[in-house]
Design a protein around this motif. Structure first.
Motif, mmCIF file in Angstrom:
data_model
loop_
_atom_site.group_PDB
_atom_site.id
_atom_site.type_symbol
_atom_site.label_atom_id
_atom_site.label_comp_id
_atom_site.label_asym_id
_atom_site.label_seq_id
_atom_site.Cartn_x
_atom_site.Cartn_y
_atom_site.Cartn_z
ATOM 1 N N ILE A 111 0.863 -1.176 0.000
ATOM 2 C CA ILE A 111 0.000 0.000 0.000
ATOM 3 C C ILE A 111 0.901 1.228 0.000
ATOM 4 C CG2 ILE A 111 -1.683 1.347 1.301
ATOM 5 C CD1 ILE A 111 -2.727 -1.281 2.472
ATOM 6 N N LEU A 149 -5.504 -0.313 6.004
ATOM 7 C CA LEU A 149 -4.348 0.479 6.436
ATOM 8 C C LEU A 149 -4.341 0.652 7.952
ATOM 9 C CD1 LEU A 149 -1.924 2.370 5.989
ATOM 10 C CD2 LEU A 149 -3.555 4.196 5.445
ATOM 11 N N ALA A 153 1.013 4.323 1.086
ATOM 12 C CA ALA A 153 0.302 5.223 2.002
ATOM 13 C C ALA A 153 0.885 6.627 2.030
ATOM 14 C CB ALA A 153 0.278 4.632 3.410
ATOM 15 N N VAL A 177 3.099 -1.993 3.821
ATOM 16 C CA VAL A 177 2.658 -0.598 3.802
ATOM 17 C C VAL A 177 3.883 0.311 3.747
ATOM 18 C CG1 VAL A 177 1.420 1.238 5.013
ATOM 19 C CG2 VAL A 177 0.573 -1.114 5.125
ATOM 20 N N PRO A 237 -2.080 8.979 1.435
ATOM 21 C CA PRO A 237 -2.408 8.003 0.389
ATOM 22 C C PRO A 237 -3.066 8.656 -0.825
ATOM 23 C CG PRO A 237 -4.040 7.907 2.128
ATOM 24 C CD PRO A 237 -2.966 8.853 2.607
ATOM 25 N N CYS A 243 5.137 3.983 4.477
ATOM 26 C CA CYS A 243 4.821 5.225 5.185
ATOM 27 C C CYS A 243 6.108 6.007 5.415
ATOM 28 C CB CYS A 243 4.128 4.923 6.510
ATOM 29 S SG CYS A 243 2.335 5.043 6.413
#
Length: 445
Positions: free
Chosen positions: A48, A423, A50, A394, A411, A396
């Motif tokens: 992801i 998330l 993010a 993820v 995101p 970040c």
């Protein structure tokens, strides 16, 4: 893959990265493709995204319609200079579109290749604006501590994060920094700006350069009354107000421009990132009608400032399509709604885990602060949470300047409620894991 890692180490100097860490461990990820909010590595791992990569992939990855527009423009006119008053339709139409979206009194656009160039251009334009009016001493720029404005010479000097000065020494004189409102509140921040103005000499200050939300500083959201007071202070001293919307522009905060949350009109707006969602390097400066009129009347001869790719036709075509997607798919409103969902999830984690401090969002800009244990107050935990998130697929970003220990979120604006929930669950697991590791470490002391 091993060959790519070795080639990366040998030939690729990475931006804003540890050169030693790269040489020791190689590239952390080698990304092969993106789709929506997801990135896939060359070895098939899915993450992801993010952070929208660098706060910028607003419409999400893999939009073929952007590629098609770029291809059509490249086949027609891939590139043409905008120097010497040469022009072309994509740049003209993009300038008009941006003027239509911007606050009413900002209607002229100077194009750049990105955010650092945009802020350097704004700095030069405001200095030129005062110079051609005979106020040669008005050349100082005031910005805020923890503000980030880029890595070009002027932008680095305006940045209020010392780590960026340390890389090559402080870049340039003529810059000063006041206290930011997130740390001290509106009254004290405005008083700090006033003090800086008085100390520097009001007749020497050209502009105040401020982000609506300090992004790289840790998603620092100012109080509701802050920018009204900023505008009053600038008007009192006759100083131009520049809003750095490189991160906050084009829907990121739930409005087209972040400054709209405070119902204030700046004199200039700088932008980049979300204007093309990263599909092409492009940025710019929007100037007020008042400034434009002065330039038209008094800027004689050639304006000796411009970049090879200012007003790049392919970049402009991509930006127009990107803005069309933002509007037609309601992504600015989705940013507002999903930002509320993100905040709800962050608050749930805070209520559950005492290690979590302040949580905040404005649109799809969000942050979670980590509280420090009295026994180990200097231990930075956000980077450990980032690693735990990485293990869970993820991407970040941690902010650990000064005493901060912050996890940031940004995101793509296409993210759904279900994806937000995923998330949040991965974040909860990651924070809990780090908390348990910390408890185990403290028990061993």
């Amino acid at each position: 893959m091993k060959e790519l890692i070795e080639l990366d180490k040998k030939h690729f100097i990475h931006p804003t990265s540890s050169i030693q860490l790269q040489q020791e461990k190689g590239a952390k990820l080698i990304i092969e493709k993106g789709e929506g909010i997801y990135l896939t590595t060359i070895d098939g791992k899915v993450f992801i995204d993010a952070m929208s990569s660098l706060w910028n992939v607003n419409i999400g990855h893999g939009r073929t319609e952007i590629a098609e527009v770029a291809m059509e423009q490249m086949k027609k006119l891939a590139y043409s200079s905008a120097f010497s008053t040469f022009s072309h339709e994509p740049a003209i139409m993009l300038a008009k579109k941006i003027a239509d979206l911007a606050p009413p009194k900002l209607n002229a656009v100077f194009f750049t290749s990105g955010g650092s160039e945009s802020n350097d251009s704004a700095i030069k334009l405001v200095r030129h604006y005062w110079k051609i009016q005979g106020q040669h001493d008005r050349n100082k720029i005031i910005s805020l501590k923890r503000g980030y404005h880029g890595v070009a010479v002027g932008a680095t000097s305006a940045t209020g994060i010392p780590e960026f000065w340390n890389m090559a020494g402080h870049m340039e004189t003529g810059f000063a920094h006041a206290k930011n409102p997130y740390e001290v509140g509106t009254i004290k921040s405005i008083a700090s700006i006033r003090e800086v103005i008085e100390n520097e000499g009001p007749e020497t200050v050209a502009a105040l350069l401020v982000e609506p939300v300090q992004g790289a500083g840790g998603v620092l959201i100012p109080p509701s009354d802050y920018f009204q007071e900023v505008r009053k202070l600038c008007d009192e001293y006759g100083i131009l107000f520049v809003a750095d919307e490189v991160i906050t522009g084009f829907g990121r905060t739930g409005k087209m421009f972040g400054i709209e949350h405070w119902n204030v009109e700046p004199d200039l707006i700088t932008f980049a990132k979300g204007v093309t969602s990263g599909y092409f390097p492009l940025g710019g400066v929007i100037v007020s009608d008042e400034i434009h009129e002065v330039l038209k009347e008094k800027s004689e001869g050639v304006l000796f400032h411009g970049f090879t790719y200012s007003g790049h036709p392919t970049g402009a075509a991509v930006a127009l399509k990107n803005i069309e997607i933002l509007e037609h798919e309601g992504l600015v409103e989705n940013s507002r709604l999903m930002g509320e969902e993100l905040l709800k999830g962050l608050k749930e984690i805070k209520a559950e885990l005492r290690i979590v401090g302040d949580v905040r969002t404005i649109g799809l800009l969000g942050a979670m602060e980590i509280l420090h244990d009295p026994i180990s107050p200097n231990l930075k935990l956000a980077p450990r949470v980032i690693e735990a998130l990485h293990e869970r697929g993820v991407i970040c970003r941690a902010v650990t300047y000064d005493d901060s220990d912050i996890i940031c979120f940004s995101p793509p604006l296409t993210i759904t409620k279900e994806q937000i929930q995923t998330l949040i669950e991965k974040l909860r697991e990651s924070v809990l894991t780090v908390k348990q590791e910390l408890v185990s470490q403290l028990l061993k002391l």
